[in-house]
Motif scaffolding. Structure first.
Motif, PDB file in Angstrom:
ATOM      1  N   TYR A 403      -8.136   4.136  -5.214  1.00  0.00           N
ATOM      2  CA  TYR A 403      -7.057   4.958  -5.771  1.00  0.00           C
ATOM      3  C   TYR A 403      -6.464   5.904  -4.732  1.00  0.00           C
ATOM      4  N   PHE A 404      -7.307   6.494  -3.899  1.00  0.00           N
ATOM      5  CA  PHE A 404      -6.846   7.531  -2.990  1.00  0.00           C
ATOM      6  C   PHE A 404      -6.551   7.044  -1.578  1.00  0.00           C
ATOM      7  N   ALA A 405      -7.137   5.944  -1.146  1.00  0.00           N
ATOM      8  CA  ALA A 405      -6.845   5.442   0.202  1.00  0.00           C
ATOM      9  C   ALA A 405      -5.398   4.966   0.248  1.00  0.00           C
ATOM     10  N   SER A 406      -4.715   5.298   1.324  1.00  0.00           N
ATOM     11  CA  SER A 406      -3.286   5.000   1.404  1.00  0.00           C
ATOM     12  C   SER A 406      -2.967   3.740   2.203  1.00  0.00           C
ATOM     13  N   ALA A 407      -3.824   3.353   3.123  1.00  0.00           N
ATOM     14  CA  ALA A 407      -3.512   2.203   3.980  1.00  0.00           C
ATOM     15  C   ALA A 407      -4.793   1.523   4.438  1.00  0.00           C
ATOM     16  N   ASN A 408      -4.638   0.262   4.840  1.00  0.00           N
ATOM     17  CA  ASN A 408      -5.742  -0.524   5.416  1.00  0.00           C
ATOM     18  C   ASN A 408      -6.943  -0.624   4.472  1.00  0.00           C
ATOM     19  N   LYS A 409      -6.658  -0.692   3.183  1.00  0.00           N
ATOM     20  CA  LYS A 409      -7.765  -0.803   2.232  1.00  0.00           C
ATOM     21  C   LYS A 409      -8.378  -2.194   2.274  1.00  0.00           C
ATOM     22  N   SER A 410      -9.700  -2.236   2.320  1.00  0.00           N
ATOM     23  CA  SER A 410     -10.423  -3.505   2.293  1.00  0.00           C
ATOM     24  C   SER A 410     -11.885  -3.206   2.016  1.00  0.00           C
ATOM     25  N   ALA A 411     -12.622  -4.225   1.626  1.00  0.00           N
ATOM     26  CA  ALA A 411     -14.061  -4.048   1.389  1.00  0.00           C
ATOM     27  C   ALA A 411     -14.771  -3.656   2.672  1.00  0.00           C
ATOM     28  N   GLU A 412     -14.305  -4.195   3.804  1.00  0.00           N
ATOM     29  CA  GLU A 412     -14.921  -3.876   5.093  1.00  0.00           C
ATOM     30  C   GLU A 412     -14.642  -2.419   5.489  1.00  0.00           C
ATOM     31  N   ASP A 413     -13.407  -1.983   5.257  1.00  0.00           N
ATOM     32  CA  ASP A 413     -13.064  -0.596   5.579  1.00  0.00           C
ATOM     33  C   ASP A 413     -13.863   0.362   4.698  1.00  0.00           C
TER      34      ASP A 413
END
Length: 560
Positions: A403-413
């Motif tokens: 919900y709060f991450a704005s970019a480059n969201k992924s399970a690895e990140d």
């Protein structure tokens, strides 16, 4: 052909070509050679081609000889040697960097926390990011590993440091010294014929001026302008006249939905709003107790002027007007009818967010806040009711990230951010208590994901130091999602709300769920199995304690 390596190397400083070519021939005699005589010799077998000096140097055993002859080499060979050394250095550097990237090297973090010092002078000129650097003794430079065994060591260290120590509750006089204005505005007794805490306050303002002209919620947010435009229109109709004075009805909430974020509080709020006896603040999440009264609008913007308690009370004016209508009705006057309308407030930060304390309260004990939100709420409303909605903390954290991450969201990140946050939390636990780390503004702002929000039992135990257990209702989102009707009945019973018709109940319980995961977030899929295993290990001791406090093993979240 057989050559004397010891002889050739020994002769290098003097006459490389003449002497070495002499020792190649069959006439060379080890017994007569002044260099080889009486010494252990190393022999090198080669073909008829000229022997390479680098090969000779690599097998040389006599380290006491001078290196002066090294510089008599031809420039081409010297350049080749230097080039070879550079290549070897680059290869080794590449290996080291690659090893670090893939978790092959475990470097201790230099992150360390400085003293928990309060400095209100920072409020006007520095942003929160600046203050974060101010309260850190060093810049964060963290190395962490992805593999489960190494992170498990971090979790084991954290677990070994966990102590659930009961905090000392401050007395009322200490609270008065901290917030004298608030205590001057809110009385210690409320109207006896109202279920909701309300009182009449003399209105000293000019009847021709805007009563909300200084309200900070109206000034700082465009979203609330429509609400305040309406309040301005109806305000004068609800002033109560008595003995040439004007009075307005003021109210506080009867109950608070205090947490936690991403645990279904929005859905609970939307359903409760449909009950005919329930009203809420004009704004869903005022965040006054945790942020606005300290002057925090957005964390990234730093501090503004503090919102006075009057601005918070203004948010309940619409509900107060309706309660006033009930109290002043003819039926109420004739039969002493009690108002049954109750007001709620639903800020999901109320349970856990005490991050601002470090900037305003000086008498800290070993980094722990001397005053918490619940101390002040209880001082004004000892009979308040509190509703908490919880969720498997592992799933809550992933939902929070999406919900709060704005970019480059992924399970690895997400995995990397969890690993980094765990190491930060471990570093704090090595020096401070569990409570000090949980309420540490610097740590909480530094962690890429909000691990601390899922430590439910730490917050609950602190609320139980001031409120009785029967004043707190703790629900699980998993139960609410599987049986909305059952959980809503629990809430109605807890709030002593009257019975509903079948049509009203159906409207409340059959509405679709609010605030579900966004489609773009659903497409990212679940977290990595390794990440889930790591988080389960981290939250396990806290869930175990929570289940013990609530006498309910469902809060172990073994099955969700």
């Amino acid at each position: 052909m057989k050559h004397c390596i010891n002889c050739c190397i020994h002769l290098l400083p003097n006459d490389l070509h003449r002497q070495c070519f002499r020792c190649r021939g069959p006439s060379h005699n080890n017994q007569k050679c002044p260099v080889c005589k009486g010494e252990n010799k190393n022999h090198l077998y080669t073909d008829s081609k000229q022997m390479k000096l680098l090969a000779v140097l690599e097998v040389r055993t006599d380290h006491s000889e001078s290196w002066n002859g090294f510089f008599c080499l031809k420039k081409g060979k010297l350049c080749s040697l230097i080039f070879g050394l550079i290549i070897m250095t680059l290869v080794m550097a590449s290996y080291v960097l690659t090893g670090t990237k893939h978790g092959l090297l475990l470097i201790p973090s230099p992150f360390h926390y400085g003293a928990f010092t309060s400095n209100p002078s920072l409020m006007d000129n520095e942003s929160l990011s600046d203050m974060k650097d101010h309260y850190q003794s060093s810049k964060i430079n963290i190395s962490y590993v992805k593999d489960y065994p190494s992170i498990k060591l971090i979790i084991d260290t954290i677990t070994s440091k966990i102590e659930f120590i009961t905090r000392q509750r401050p007395d009322l006089e200490e609270l008065r010294k901290q917030e004298p204005h608030m205590f001057s505005v809110i009385p210690n007794k409320f109207l006896p014929n109202s279920k909701n805490p309300c009182w009449y306050e003399e209105y000293r303002g000019n009847t021709t001026t805007d009563p909300y002209t200084t309200n900070s919620y109206a000034l700082y947010s465009k979203r609330f302008r429509t609400i305040f435009d309406y309040l301005r229109k109806v305000f004068w109709n609800h002033l109560y006249h008595y003995k040439d004075k004007h009075y307005r009805l003021r109210c506080l909430p009867h109950f608070y939905i205090i947490g936690q974020p991403k645990c279904g509080t929005t859905d609970l709020y939307d359903r409760l709003r449909l009950h005919p006896d329930v009203r809420f603040s004009a704004i869903k999440e005022p965040h006054w107790w945790t942020r606005k009264r300290f002057g925090i609008i957005r964390l990234r913007d730093g501090f503004h002027d503090r919102y006075p308690v009057e601005d918070y009370l203004d948010l309940f004016d619409l509900a107060a007007h309706q309660i006033q209508g009930v109290l002043q009705s003819e039926a109420a006057k004739e039969h002493s009818k009690t108002n049954n309308i109750i007001i709620g407030e639903a800020s999901a930060s109320t349970m856990w967010d005490n991050n601002a304390w470090i900037f305003f309260y000086d008498n800290s004990t070993e980094g722990e806040p001397p005053f918490l939100i619940q101390d002040f709420i209880h001082a004004f409303q000892p009979n308040a009711k509190l509703i908490i909605m919880l969720r498997d903390p592992v799933e809550r954290l992933y939902s929070d990230y999406l919900y709060f991450a704005s970019a480059n969201k992924s399970a690895e990140d997400f995995h990397e951010k969890v690993a980094e946050s765990l190491q930060l939390f471990e570093n704090c636990m090595l020096d401070y208590s569990l409570r000090a780390c949980v309420y540490n503004n610097t740590l909480n702002n530094a962690m890429p994901v909000r691990l601390q929000v899922g430590l439910y039992v730490v917050y609950l135990l602190d609320w139980l130091t001031v409120f009785d257990k029967d004043q707190i209702l703790v629900l699980r989102l998993e139960d609410h999602a599987s049986n909305v009707k059952y959980t809503m009945h629990m809430v109605f019973q807890f709030l002593d709300l009257g019975p509903l018709s079948e049509k009203q109940e159906a409207l409340i319980t059959k509405s679709p769920a609010s605030n579900t995961r966004r489609p773009e977030d659903r497409s990212l899929g679940p977290m990595l199995p390794t990440t889930k295993a790591i988080l389960r290990d981290f939250y396990r001791p806290f869930n175990t304690k929570l289940a013990q406090v609530l006498f309910d093993d469902a809060f172990l979240w073994k099955r969700t």
